[in-house]
Scaffold this active site. Structure first.
Site, PDB file in Angstrom:
ATOM      1  CB  SER A  58      41.351  34.652  37.710  1.00 57.51           C
ATOM      2  OG  SER A  58      41.088  35.283  38.958  1.00 57.51           O
ATOM      3  CB  ILE A  60      46.535  41.350  38.185  1.00 60.06           C
ATOM      4  CG1 ILE A  60      45.810  42.564  37.600  1.00 60.06           C
ATOM      5  CG2 ILE A  60      47.998  41.693  38.438  1.00 60.06           C
ATOM      6  CD1 ILE A  60      45.807  43.787  38.503  1.00 60.06           C
ATOM      7  CB  SER A 188      43.446  49.239  44.614  1.00 57.93           C
ATOM      8  OG  SER A 188      42.373  49.917  43.986  1.00 57.93           O
ATOM      9  CE1 TYR A 201      40.028  45.644  46.594  1.00 57.67           C
ATOM     10  CE2 TYR A 201      39.811  47.934  45.891  1.00 57.67           C
ATOM     11  CZ  TYR A 201      40.391  46.684  45.753  1.00 57.67           C
ATOM     12  OH  TYR A 201      41.338  46.484  44.779  1.00 57.67           O
ATOM     13  CE  LYS A 205      43.437  45.988  47.506  1.00 58.55           C
ATOM     14  NZ  LYS A 205      44.445  44.931  47.225  1.00 58.55           N
ATOM     15  CB  SER A 237      40.553  41.127  37.162  1.00 55.23           C
ATOM     16  OG  SER A 237      39.868  41.979  38.048  1.00 55.23           O
TER      17      SER A 237
END
Length: 336
Positions: A58, A60, A188, A201, A205, A237
């Protein structure tokens, strides 16, 4: 003589103004913008390559597989959901540029690092080589750090960071043997600037950015291998709907707030341009997010002053999302 000096002075004033106007309308950092204008085109460089895309079911990852299929590559599609991977495969075959044998559906759980070596061998057995590894898989959360269960931090670290590092380490010896290949990590903007409610998150990253920057220095003796970190801003997304809400058993789902997002197709085209031109790090985001990244990198004090009001709006929106979530479920917010 005086006329010539006046013209030079006018040009000296106009050029910065034109540059600023162009920047305020762009959705890429200046290096990628230059490559998009004058660099190599994806179809000139990527055609015929073997590309392994994780998180291809799904968002990107799916769009990346679809656009790559137009370039006549050999594709390896990986994610946990086999049925969705098969759907993406059918979509890629509809282009007419590929045959069944050009696409390998390879289900993979990035958190299960013990399976990565076997998966790598399966790709090499099928296609004989891996030219590009695109580490795109990732999961996120949407909650205050103090409200976020440690299990969420661990799971996000296992998938986003350790899983990506593990798969990269499995593929890297093959690329080093050939002195050829591209390692691409879809990072990100949360790996560059602070984004509230995304502590786990964002931490994963930031770790990926540090890993890839260090890997770049260690591969100095392998000039044929390039490493790239791609940092998109908000993109269409399912990652927002699948955000954890402080616990691994709770996700935001349909309560996800509607924020402006870049189209997936535009983001992926820019990713392909960066891959074709071997750019080390790129930032992809609509304004004013892109401007905020520049401020955060080069004027962090000024960025904090400007951003305080923005972060306040995000946190207030989060509280509203929680109210919506509670109205549509029997769950209660974790205690502070």
């Amino acid at each position: 003589m005086e006329v010539g000096l006046w013209l030079l002075a006018l040009c000296a004033l106009l050029l910065p103004a034109l540059w600023l106007l162009s920047f305020l309308r762009t959705d890429t950092d200046l290096t990628l913008l230059w490559a998009a204008w004058l660099g190599r085109r994806p179809e000139q460089v990527l055609t015929g390559m073997v590309v392994w895309v994780t998180g291809a079911s799904s968002g990107i990852g799916e769009e990346l597989a679809f656009q790559l299929s137009k370039l006549g590559v050999s594709l390896v599609l990986s994610a946990r959901r086999t049925q969705e991977l098969e759907r993406v495969k059918r979509r890629c075959l509809e282009n007419g540029n590929m045959k069944e044998r050009d696409i390998l559906v390879l289900p993979l759980d990035l958190a299960d690092t013990s399976s990565h070596d076997t998966a790598t061998k399966a790709v090499l057995q099928e296609f004989g080589r891996i030219d590009i590894l695109v580490n795109n898989s990732g999961i996120a959360h949407y909650s205050f750090a103090v409200d976020t269960n440690l299990d969420v931090f661990k799971l996000i670290t296992d998938v986003n960071y350790l899983g990506t590092v593990s798969l990269t380490k499995c593929v890297l010896p093959h690329m080093m043997e050939r002195n050829r290949g591209k390692i691409v990590i879809i990072n990100s903007i949360a790996g560059i600037i602070p984004v509230p409610l995304c502590s786990a998150y964002s931490g994963s990253k930031h770790a990926l950015r540090g890993f890839l920057n260090t890997l770049h220095t260690e591969l100095y003796d392998y000039p044929g291998i390039t490493v790239s970190t791609i940092c998109p801003g908000p993109v269409h997304s399912n990652i927002y709907q699948n955000c954890f809400l402080g616990e691994v058993t709770k996700v935001l789902g349909k309560q996800a707030r509607d924020i402006p997002k870049m189209s997936t197709s535009r983001c992926v085209w820019l990713i392909l341009v960066s891959m074709a031109n071997d750019l080390k790090e790129v930032w992809i985001a609509d304004q004013p997010v892109l401007f905020a990244i520049y401020l955060g990198q080069y004027m962090p004090f000024l960025d904090w002053i400007i951003s305080k009001k923005t972060w306040g709006k995000i946190i207030n929106q989060y509280i509203m999302d929680w109210h919506n979530y509670l109205e549509n479920s029997c769950h209660k917010r974790p205690s502070k």
